[in-house]
Design a protein around this motif. Sequence first.
Motif, PDB file in Angstrom:
ATOM      1  N   LEU A 103      42.421 140.262  75.059  1.00  0.00           N
ATOM      2  CA  LEU A 103      42.589 141.580  75.662  1.00  0.00           C
ATOM      3  C   LEU A 103      41.536 142.546  75.144  1.00  0.00           C
ATOM      4  N   ARG A 104      41.297 142.512  73.843  1.00  0.00           N
ATOM      5  CA  ARG A 104      40.304 143.416  73.275  1.00  0.00           C
ATOM      6  C   ARG A 104      38.899 143.072  73.768  1.00  0.00           C
ATOM      7  N   THR A 105      38.607 141.786  73.841  1.00  0.00           N
ATOM      8  CA  THR A 105      37.306 141.345  74.351  1.00  0.00           C
ATOM      9  C   THR A 105      37.107 141.805  75.787  1.00  0.00           C
ATOM     10  N   ARG A 106      38.166 141.706  76.591  1.00  0.00           N
ATOM     11  CA  ARG A 106      38.088 142.133  77.987  1.00  0.00           C
ATOM     12  C   ARG A 106      37.871 143.643  78.089  1.00  0.00           C
ATOM     13  N   LEU A 107      38.528 144.402  77.216  1.00  0.00           N
ATOM     14  CA  LEU A 107      38.336 145.848  77.199  1.00  0.00           C
ATOM     15  C   LEU A 107      36.886 146.204  76.861  1.00  0.00           C
ATOM     16  N   GLU A 108      36.358 145.546  75.835  1.00  0.00           N
ATOM     17  CA  GLU A 108      34.974 145.797  75.432  1.00  0.00           C
ATOM     18  C   GLU A 108      34.012 145.473  76.566  1.00  0.00           C
ATOM     19  N   ARG A 109      34.268 144.366  77.237  1.00  0.00           N
ATOM     20  CA  ARG A 109      33.395 143.957  78.345  1.00  0.00           C
ATOM     21  C   ARG A 109      33.462 144.973  79.486  1.00  0.00           C
ATOM     22  N   ASN A 110      34.658 145.435  79.793  1.00  0.00           N
ATOM     23  CA  ASN A 110      34.819 146.390  80.892  1.00  0.00           C
ATOM     24  C   ASN A 110      34.296 147.780  80.559  1.00  0.00           C
ATOM     25  N   SER A 111      34.102 148.044  79.274  1.00  0.00           N
ATOM     26  CA  SER A 111      33.568 149.355  78.882  1.00  0.00           C
ATOM     27  C   SER A 111      32.068 149.448  79.142  1.00  0.00           C
ATOM     28  N   PHE A 112      31.418 148.279  79.313  1.00  0.00           N
ATOM     29  CA  PHE A 112      29.975 148.217  79.543  1.00  0.00           C
ATOM     30  C   PHE A 112      29.185 148.879  78.408  1.00  0.00           C
ATOM     31  N   LYS A 113      29.716 148.740  77.191  1.00  0.00           N
ATOM     32  CA  LYS A 113      28.987 149.271  76.025  1.00  0.00           C
ATOM     33  C   LYS A 113      27.707 148.466  75.828  1.00  0.00           C
ATOM     34  N   PRO A 114      26.559 149.118  75.819  1.00  0.00           N
ATOM     35  CA  PRO A 114      25.299 148.382  75.725  1.00  0.00           C
ATOM     36  C   PRO A 114      25.112 147.683  74.383  1.00  0.00           C
ATOM     37  N   LYS A 115      24.693 146.443  74.443  1.00  0.00           N
ATOM     38  CA  LYS A 115      24.458 145.666  73.224  1.00  0.00           C
ATOM     39  C   LYS A 115      23.093 145.986  72.613  1.00  0.00           C
TER      40      LYS A 115
END
Length: 211
Positions: A103-115
């Motif tokens: 769930l946390r990984t999915r949230l991070e992915r959906n936030s589109f935070k640039p790597k």
Amino acid sequence: MCKYYEMQHFSCGHSQVTVEDQVSSFCAFNFTVGICASELGDFRVMDVHNTSPCSTCEVAAAVAAAEAVEAARNNASGNQVPGAPTGPAPRATFKEMAAQDMLRTRLERNSFKPKRAPATKRKRQLDSIAQRSLKEYVQRDNTHEASTFAWLLRYLAALPEWLDRRAMVGELEPWFGELLDELYQNSLRPTLKAMKCEDAFADLMVWTKDY
């Protein structure tokens, strides 16, 4: 508008995430949409680490303790009623923790935070804006509360890793000893560790709040 989801992590291993995003009360980039959404991601994922178990495990532990006391009382009176095993405190299962991690990984992915960091010049500009905003914010008298500083540290930990978060933590550090008691320090250590700033509490005296 700067938004975030808050994910609560408990000592029992369970986690809970807010159902809806929340509007941030502070933004290191002055709520500039062109920066917050376009350059830093759609929203932040803020981790809150608790030193206590979740409400479900807390109730389960209390029930087990009460049953153990009752069993001991019956045994002492000669009734020899089998006692409820106290056992270890209730904890999240591996399956539950795996689902929480997903769930946390999915949230991070959906936030589109640039790597990746932007060009060096732009990165320096963003670091400068953030540090200046934070410095001005903590100069206000109404911000000198433990809960405010705890929230700010969690906010900083939710920003992209390529920002100079250590320098931002440095803007808050002079007030740590005055505001953060032992409970706050313990709950914020994982937050500081995520920013590689775990040494920020190294020289602080540990104190507890009088109630």
